[in-house]
Design a protein around this motif. Sequence first.
Motif, short mmCIF file in Angstrom:
data_model
loop_
_atom_site.label_atom_id
_atom_site.label_comp_id
_atom_site.label_asym_id
_atom_site.label_seq_id
_atom_site.Cartn_x
_atom_site.Cartn_y
_atom_site.Cartn_z
N SER A 132 0.72 -1.34 -0.03
CA SER A 132 -0.03 -0.07 -0.05
C SER A 132 0.79 1.05 -0.05
O SER A 132 0.41 2.34 -0.17
CB SER A 132 -0.95 0.03 1.16
N GLY A 133 2.25 1.23 0.16
CA GLY A 133 3.01 2.16 0.50
C GLY A 133 3.07 3.06 1.49
O GLY A 133 3.61 4.15 1.58
N VAL A 134 2.26 2.64 2.57
CA VAL A 134 2.20 3.09 3.74
C VAL A 134 3.57 3.48 4.49
O VAL A 134 3.72 4.56 5.08
CB VAL A 134 1.50 2.54 5.11
N TYR A 135 4.44 2.71 4.46
CA TYR A 135 5.80 2.81 4.92
C TYR A 135 6.48 3.96 4.24
O TYR A 135 7.25 4.78 5.03
CB TYR A 135 6.52 1.49 4.67
N LYS A 136 6.30 4.18 2.94
CA LYS A 136 7.04 5.19 2.12
C LYS A 136 6.41 6.70 2.63
O LYS A 136 7.03 7.57 2.83
CB LYS A 136 6.92 5.11 0.75
N VAL A 137 5.12 6.61 2.84
CA VAL A 137 4.33 8.00 3.14
C VAL A 137 4.72 8.39 4.47
O VAL A 137 5.11 9.67 4.73
CB VAL A 137 2.77 7.58 3.28
N TYR A 138 4.77 7.33 5.27
CA TYR A 138 5.07 7.86 6.91
C TYR A 138 6.60 8.36 6.81
O TYR A 138 7.04 9.08 7.59
CB TYR A 138 5.00 6.52 7.81
N ALA A 139 7.53 7.59 6.10
CA ALA A 139 8.84 7.92 6.30
C ALA A 139 9.21 9.43 5.69
O ALA A 139 10.01 10.14 6.25
CB ALA A 139 9.79 6.88 5.26
N HIS A 140 8.51 9.75 4.59
CA HIS A 140 8.66 11.07 4.04
C HIS A 140 8.22 11.93 4.90
O HIS A 140 8.73 13.19 4.81
CB HIS A 140 8.02 11.22 2.74
N GLU A 141 7.36 11.68 5.86
CA GLU A 141 6.81 12.75 6.87
C GLU A 141 7.44 12.91 8.20
O GLU A 141 7.81 13.88 8.74
CB GLU A 141 5.34 12.40 7.02
N TYR A 142 7.90 11.65 8.62
CA TYR A 142 8.35 11.64 10.04
C TYR A 142 10.08 11.47 9.93
O TYR A 142 10.64 11.40 11.27
CB TYR A 142 7.64 10.60 10.89
N LYS A 156 14.02 11.35 9.19
CA LYS A 156 15.24 12.09 8.78
C LYS A 156 15.54 11.61 7.49
O LYS A 156 15.56 10.41 6.93
CB LYS A 156 16.49 11.85 9.98
N THR A 157 16.08 12.60 6.67
CA THR A 157 16.38 12.47 5.29
C THR A 157 17.53 11.11 5.25
O THR A 157 17.51 10.27 4.34
CB THR A 157 17.04 13.57 4.50
N GLU A 158 18.40 11.39 6.17
CA GLU A 158 19.62 10.03 6.09
C GLU A 158 19.00 8.89 6.41
O GLU A 158 19.88 7.84 6.08
CB GLU A 158 20.78 10.67 7.05
N GLN A 159 17.83 8.60 6.90
CA GLN A 159 17.09 7.47 7.17
C GLN A 159 16.48 6.82 6.05
O GLN A 159 16.45 5.78 6.06
CB GLN A 159 16.15 7.57 8.50
N ILE A 160 16.10 7.64 5.11
CA ILE A 160 15.24 7.37 3.94
C ILE A 160 16.17 6.80 2.83
O ILE A 160 17.00 7.30 2.33
CB ILE A 160 14.34 8.50 3.30
N ASP A 161 16.19 5.55 2.67
CA ASP A 161 16.82 4.80 1.64
C ASP A 161 15.95 3.96 0.68
O ASP A 161 14.73 3.90 1.10
CB ASP A 161 18.21 4.15 2.12
N ASP A 162 16.49 3.32 -0.44
CA ASP A 162 15.63 2.62 -1.24
C ASP A 162 15.55 1.27 -0.65
O ASP A 162 16.02 0.69 0.15
CB ASP A 162 16.46 2.51 -2.61
N VAL A 163 14.17 0.71 -0.77
CA VAL A 163 13.82 -0.60 -0.33
C VAL A 163 13.05 -1.37 -1.36
O VAL A 163 12.15 -0.89 -2.26
CB VAL A 163 12.57 -0.38 0.71
N ASP A 164 13.53 -2.51 -1.67
CA ASP A 164 13.06 -3.52 -2.65
C ASP A 164 12.04 -4.33 -1.98
O ASP A 164 12.16 -5.28 -1.32
CB ASP A 164 14.18 -4.51 -3.14
N ILE A 165 10.70 -3.75 -2.29
CA ILE A 165 9.49 -4.41 -1.31
C ILE A 165 9.46 -5.93 -2.01
O ILE A 165 8.99 -6.76 -1.44
CB ILE A 165 8.32 -3.74 -1.29
#
Length: 786
Positions: free
Chosen positions: A759-769, A771-780
Amino acid sequence: MFRQSIKTNITLTFLFLLSAISSALIYTQYYFNSNLAIESTTKTFKLVGNNILDEVAKSHKMVENLILANVSNTNIYHKINFQTTHPATQDLIGILEIGTGMYSAYFTHKDGSFFMVINLSEFKELYEVYDIPNKAKWLVVKNYKNKAQYTLLDEVQKTISIYEKEKVFNPLKREWYKQALNSTKVITIKPYIFASIQELGTTYIMQTNQKGTVLGIDFTMKKLSEFLSLQTFEDSSEVFMFNKKGQKFVSSEYAAKTMMDTVDISTELKQAFLSQNNNVIEYKKDGKNYLAMYQKLGESLFLGIKVDTQVLLKPYIKSMQYSLGISLILLLLSIPIIFFAVSKIVKPIKALIQENEKIKNRKFDDVSMIKSNIIEFRELSKSQVAMSHSISEYQKSQAELLDAIVKLIAEAIDAKSPYTGGHCARVPKIAQMLVNKASGLKEGAFKEFTLESPDALREFEIGAWLHDCGKVTTPEYVVDKSTKLETIYNRIHEIRTRFEVLWRDAQIAYLESKLNKTAEEVALETLNERQKQLVDDFEFIASVNIGGEFMSQEKQKRIQDISNEEWTRHFDDSLGLGEIEKLRCDTDNNKNLPTKEKLLSDKKEHIVKRENFDYKSYAEYGFTEDVPEYLYNYGEVYNLCIQKGTLSAEERYKINEHVIVTIKMLEKIPFPSHMVNIPEYAGTHHETLIGTGYPRGLTKDELSIPARIMALADVFEALTASDRPYKKAKTLSESIKILSFMVKDQHLDADVFELFLSSGVYKVYAHEYLKTEQIDDVDIQEYLNA
């Protein structure tokens, strides 16, 4: 308790009222008609009584006048013989021809001779009994000297036949003859049975002007009975005359037949007559009800009437039956009218009930006015709509108040520790996004799951916000414990001070050796080695104080070895303590100062006992997590040997206890029916699918979908949180990988994890909460295809 609809109730009420009114009217009609019938019968009876009195008086007067008119008749005085026709024959025939009911006229002389004329035509039964020719009308009987002569005369008094026979008859010995001789008036003999015709009658006699000669007339009750038969009311009624003894000797029932004897009236009727003071009596015989009345005719003579009550009231009963039939017809015809009228009442009531159901289900905006021409219902509907709006506004204000309190609690918990700030607010965000995604699916594991109503979503939201409300009872230093030796402060400084003491002890030993002129080089080397050892040991202690994922047995043994180092304490360590600390302090260690102490120790005062714990209640709640023996264990060696992280078993339980407190707090709150699942949503986020979680050790079948969603949301927020004291925040890919391991271990639900990724919930939450350095690519796909 028996229940029925208002429609049935009102209908039955109307029918009952109509039936009651109809019954009352019919009964009233019957009552007055019955009284009218009885009153009419009484009046008629009195009229009949007067008529009978007149008839009896008339008959009596007629016979008496006939007697009086003939007592001076000289024809009667002639002697009686068998050879010639007696001159009085024509006179006696003339008497009998005057009126009906006169059986015979006769006279007797003082010599015992007897002359009588019988009216055969009045008594037809005589023709058959005595074999008399039909043309005979008169029978002349002469009695003289024990012989009797019988002469039959026809209508014109022509002789038909004459015959004689022996007969002993002495009229002089008759009672009536004796009475007549002793009186100057007409005497009436009491009724008796006439032997020749076996019929009841009476005799009128009087002595003629010729002494010893008595004139008499036999008068039967036939005429009176015929008269009585004309006075009857119904076929079943009877008019009769009776005496004081209750003997009935004249009756309308015997008008057409020979009355053989007097008849006693029935016992029931006799008792009724004797027991009543009035003249109208009701009595029962052979299962039938009768109405009887009587009237006194003379000193010992009474007139009675007996009527079958049912027959008497038959016309009125029939009228009542007609009325009843008409009432039933009207009642049946009124049912549709009643139904129509009731529907005018019931329909708006049902409409009000439907509007009330909307209020009950809190659909306040759907409540509207009903249609009705009844003012009271319109006013009630208007009031209902106003009430609905008031409740709606009040509920909104209460909801806002509850939301504010819930968020206030969550913010207070987050604010309690600077390292967990925002956790209580971020977990609901993840959980609500997952619930919304799951509710919209039409296939797969969540096709039958729905949580779309405002009440259900609000219930879940509040449960998510309160999932850590039990942390209000968790001490801050436990939540914030970043090192193994930390309590209110980090006790590593106390340990370091002891190392400083040992450092100085080594220096003092070196200087003392120098003063004692010991080999300086050896002493200096010893000092350097000692100091180097102290630095290494402290650095080791300081490093293990930080905590980590694992501590080997070698490290734990080294801690034990270091702890055996001793230092000298010169001061009383019980001074300056609080009252509670004094209770735990071992004062025996201060008796012989200075004293040697271990560099690292587990002392008595380090133990805080668990007191007043309710194990029974704990089990009743279904909690299965092991409860440590002590509330806290602050032992230095004990804490430094913690194998993973910084928390001891007691502190780990204290942390986990927040869920127990959460459940206890929330289950005590009387939530309304649409919020009863809040304790479940808030208290199951640390459970697993295989029963290894806490506090109740639930399994997958015991966990609802919202509960499984809460578990994943709580773990993901904790992994990605950058404000945790005991670890570094994970990147997005690291967090997803850890989640996948927990799914494989059946700690988290695989379907929820798949939904979380797809559903992409993980991505929506990551971009909102995150830090930038925590967000990396995920091969779901790596996890979806696993």
